[in-house]
Design a protein around this motif. Sequence first.
Motif, PDB file in Angstrom:
ATOM      1  N   PHE A 138       0.804  -1.210   0.040  1.00 34.36           N
ATOM      2  CA  PHE A 138       0.084   0.031   0.166  1.00 34.36           C
ATOM      3  C   PHE A 138       1.027   1.135  -0.059  1.00 34.36           C
ATOM      4  CE2 PHE A 138      -2.483  -3.365   1.795  1.00 34.36           C
ATOM      5  CZ  PHE A 138      -3.534  -3.462   1.352  1.00 34.36           C
ATOM      6  N   LYS A 139       1.991   1.316  -0.649  1.00 33.62           N
ATOM      7  CA  LYS A 139       3.212   2.473  -0.677  1.00 33.62           C
ATOM      8  C   LYS A 139       2.660   3.508  -1.773  1.00 33.62           C
ATOM      9  CE  LYS A 139       5.533   0.664   2.727  1.00 33.62           C
ATOM     10  NZ  LYS A 139       5.394   1.490   4.069  1.00 33.62           N
ATOM     11  N   SER A 140       1.957   3.044  -2.768  1.00 37.00           N
ATOM     12  CA  SER A 140       1.842   3.713  -3.858  1.00 37.00           C
ATOM     13  C   SER A 140       0.857   4.897  -3.552  1.00 37.00           C
ATOM     14  CB  SER A 140       1.185   2.837  -5.058  1.00 37.00           C
ATOM     15  OG  SER A 140       0.800   3.776  -6.307  1.00 37.00           O
ATOM     16  N   LYS A 141       0.915   5.864  -4.403  1.00 35.28           N
ATOM     17  CA  LYS A 141      -0.274   6.925  -4.092  1.00 35.28           C
ATOM     18  C   LYS A 141      -1.674   6.714  -4.442  1.00 35.28           C
ATOM     19  CE  LYS A 141      -0.342  11.583  -3.809  1.00 35.28           C
ATOM     20  NZ  LYS A 141      -0.219  12.137  -2.151  1.00 35.28           N
ATOM     21  N   ASP A 142      -1.714   5.988  -5.347  1.00 33.04           N
ATOM     22  CA  ASP A 142      -3.294   5.503  -5.615  1.00 33.04           C
ATOM     23  C   ASP A 142      -3.890   4.337  -4.647  1.00 33.04           C
ATOM     24  OD1 ASP A 142      -1.583   3.489  -6.673  1.00 33.04           O
ATOM     25  OD2 ASP A 142      -2.927   2.961  -8.152  1.00 33.04           O
ATOM     26  N   CYS A 143      -2.943   3.934  -3.766  1.00 31.83           N
ATOM     27  CA  CYS A 143      -3.496   3.049  -2.704  1.00 31.83           C
ATOM     28  C   CYS A 143      -3.769   3.690  -1.447  1.00 31.83           C
ATOM     29  CB  CYS A 143      -2.111   2.221  -2.522  1.00 31.83           C
ATOM     30  SG  CYS A 143      -1.968   0.776  -3.648  1.00 31.83           S
ATOM     31  N   GLU A 144      -3.949   5.021  -1.391  1.00 31.07           N
ATOM     32  CA  GLU A 144      -4.210   5.588  -0.138  1.00 31.07           C
ATOM     33  C   GLU A 144      -5.583   5.490   0.310  1.00 31.07           C
ATOM     34  OE1 GLU A 144      -3.344   9.831  -0.806  1.00 31.07           O
ATOM     35  OE2 GLU A 144      -1.076   9.825  -0.643  1.00 31.07           O
ATOM     36  N   LYS A 145      -6.329   5.147  -0.583  1.00 32.06           N
ATOM     37  CA  LYS A 145      -7.928   5.045  -0.160  1.00 32.06           C
ATOM     38  C   LYS A 145      -8.123   3.784   0.546  1.00 32.06           C
ATOM     39  CE  LYS A 145      -9.207   2.461  -4.598  1.00 32.06           C
ATOM     40  NZ  LYS A 145     -10.029   2.546  -5.523  1.00 32.06           N
ATOM     41  N   TYR A 146      -6.982   2.894   0.654  1.00 34.40           N
ATOM     42  CA  TYR A 146      -7.272   1.703   1.503  1.00 34.40           C
ATOM     43  C   TYR A 146      -6.512   1.985   3.003  1.00 34.40           C
ATOM     44  CZ  TYR A 146      -8.078  -0.610  -3.037  1.00 34.40           C
ATOM     45  OH  TYR A 146      -8.624  -0.829  -4.037  1.00 34.40           O
ATOM     46  N   TRP A 147      -5.865   3.112   3.127  1.00 37.42           N
ATOM     47  CA  TRP A 147      -5.076   3.352   4.264  1.00 37.42           C
ATOM     48  C   TRP A 147      -5.873   3.353   5.666  1.00 37.42           C
ATOM     49  CZ3 TRP A 147      -0.912   7.386   3.234  1.00 37.42           C
ATOM     50  CH2 TRP A 147       0.192   6.836   2.204  1.00 37.42           C
ATOM     51  N   ASP A 148      -7.111   3.921   5.412  1.00 37.87           N
ATOM     52  CA  ASP A 148      -7.932   3.988   6.765  1.00 37.87           C
ATOM     53  C   ASP A 148      -8.724   2.605   7.080  1.00 37.87           C
ATOM     54  OD1 ASP A 148      -9.492   4.062   4.577  1.00 37.87           O
ATOM     55  OD2 ASP A 148     -10.855   5.248   5.312  1.00 37.87           O
ATOM     56  N   ARG A 149      -8.682   1.660   5.943  1.00 33.89           N
ATOM     57  CA  ARG A 149      -9.179   0.230   6.473  1.00 33.89           C
ATOM     58  C   ARG A 149      -8.299  -0.642   6.668  1.00 33.89           C
ATOM     59  NH1 ARG A 149     -12.575  -0.076   0.778  1.00 33.89           N
ATOM     60  NH2 ARG A 149     -11.909   1.639   0.248  1.00 33.89           N
ATOM     61  N   ILE A 150      -6.994  -0.512   6.574  1.00 33.80           N
ATOM     62  CA  ILE A 150      -5.875  -1.574   7.031  1.00 33.80           C
ATOM     63  C   ILE A 150      -5.419  -1.252   8.461  1.00 33.80           C
ATOM     64  CG2 ILE A 150      -5.601  -2.038   4.715  1.00 33.80           C
ATOM     65  CD1 ILE A 150      -2.833  -0.368   4.830  1.00 33.80           C
ATOM     66  N   ASN A 151      -4.589  -2.088   8.581  1.00 35.45           N
ATOM     67  CA  ASN A 151      -3.718  -2.207  10.167  1.00 35.45           C
ATOM     68  C   ASN A 151      -4.817  -2.301  11.243  1.00 35.45           C
ATOM     69  OD1 ASN A 151      -1.259  -1.910   9.247  1.00 35.45           O
ATOM     70  ND2 ASN A 151      -1.035   0.256   9.118  1.00 35.45           N
ATOM     71  N   ASN A 152      -5.689  -3.171  11.038  1.00 34.45           N
ATOM     72  CA  ASN A 152      -6.624  -3.524  12.075  1.00 34.45           C
ATOM     73  C   ASN A 152      -6.849  -4.794  12.343  1.00 34.45           C
ATOM     74  OD1 ASN A 152      -8.987  -4.098  10.407  1.00 34.45           O
ATOM     75  ND2 ASN A 152      -9.483  -1.892  10.399  1.00 34.45           N
ATOM     76  N   GLU A 153      -7.341  -5.257  13.378  1.00 35.68           N
ATOM     77  CA  GLU A 153      -7.904  -6.479  13.841  1.00 35.68           C
ATOM     78  C   GLU A 153      -8.740  -7.342  12.905  1.00 35.68           C
ATOM     79  OE1 GLU A 153      -9.336  -8.865  17.676  1.00 35.68           O
ATOM     80  OE2 GLU A 153      -8.263  -7.150  17.784  1.00 35.68           O
ATOM     81  N   TYR A 167      -1.452  -5.790   8.609  1.00 33.07           N
ATOM     82  CA  TYR A 167      -0.699  -4.863   9.236  1.00 33.07           C
ATOM     83  C   TYR A 167       0.492  -4.492   8.125  1.00 33.07           C
ATOM     84  CZ  TYR A 167      -3.529  -6.649  13.036  1.00 33.07           C
ATOM     85  OH  TYR A 167      -4.629  -6.946  13.727  1.00 33.07           O
ATOM     86  N   VAL A 168       0.548  -3.071   7.914  1.00 30.90           N
ATOM     87  CA  VAL A 168       1.875  -2.744   7.197  1.00 30.90           C
ATOM     88  C   VAL A 168       2.144  -1.248   7.908  1.00 30.90           C
ATOM     89  CG1 VAL A 168       1.270  -3.924   5.083  1.00 30.90           C
ATOM     90  CG2 VAL A 168       0.358  -1.533   5.571  1.00 30.90           C
ATOM     91  N   ASP A 169       3.698  -0.969   7.948  1.00 29.73           N
ATOM     92  CA  ASP A 169       4.017   0.107   8.249  1.00 29.73           C
ATOM     93  C   ASP A 169       3.650   1.326   7.168  1.00 29.73           C
ATOM     94  OD1 ASP A 169       5.199   2.217   9.683  1.00 29.73           O
ATOM     95  OD2 ASP A 169       7.213   1.525   8.918  1.00 29.73           O
ATOM     96  N   LEU A 170       2.886   2.324   6.966  1.00 29.35           N
ATOM     97  CA  LEU A 170       2.554   3.156   6.166  1.00 29.35           C
ATOM     98  C   LEU A 170       3.572   4.042   6.119  1.00 29.35           C
ATOM     99  CD1 LEU A 170      -1.428   3.257   6.427  1.00 29.35           C
ATOM    100  CD2 LEU A 170      -0.030   1.839   4.826  1.00 29.35           C
TER     101      LEU A 170
END
Length: 82
Positions: free
Chosen positions: A57-72, A77-80
């Motif tokens: 999820f490092k790409s600019k177009d993957c930002e829309k997933y950032w609020d939905r990941i890193n949860n149980e 789990y990724v380091d954004l």
Amino acid sequence: MKEPHNHAQVGYSMILVAASLTAIALIALAIGADVLFGDNIQRGNTAHFEECKAIDFKSKDCEKYWDRINNEVSGIYVDLGK
């Protein structure tokens, strides 16, 4: 017996129903040739998500997933590095 005088309301309701059925028919005609329209959209979105998952999820177009990941719930789990 007293007349309720609601003929205008019934007429407006019939016009509204006819307009909504016309809108549904126009949408059906627009996507009628592609019977898997929704399926194609879903497959495209799933492919995009899997591509983003592959690059953490490092790409600019993957930002829309950032609020939905890193949860149980998601289990991803990724380091954004925001």
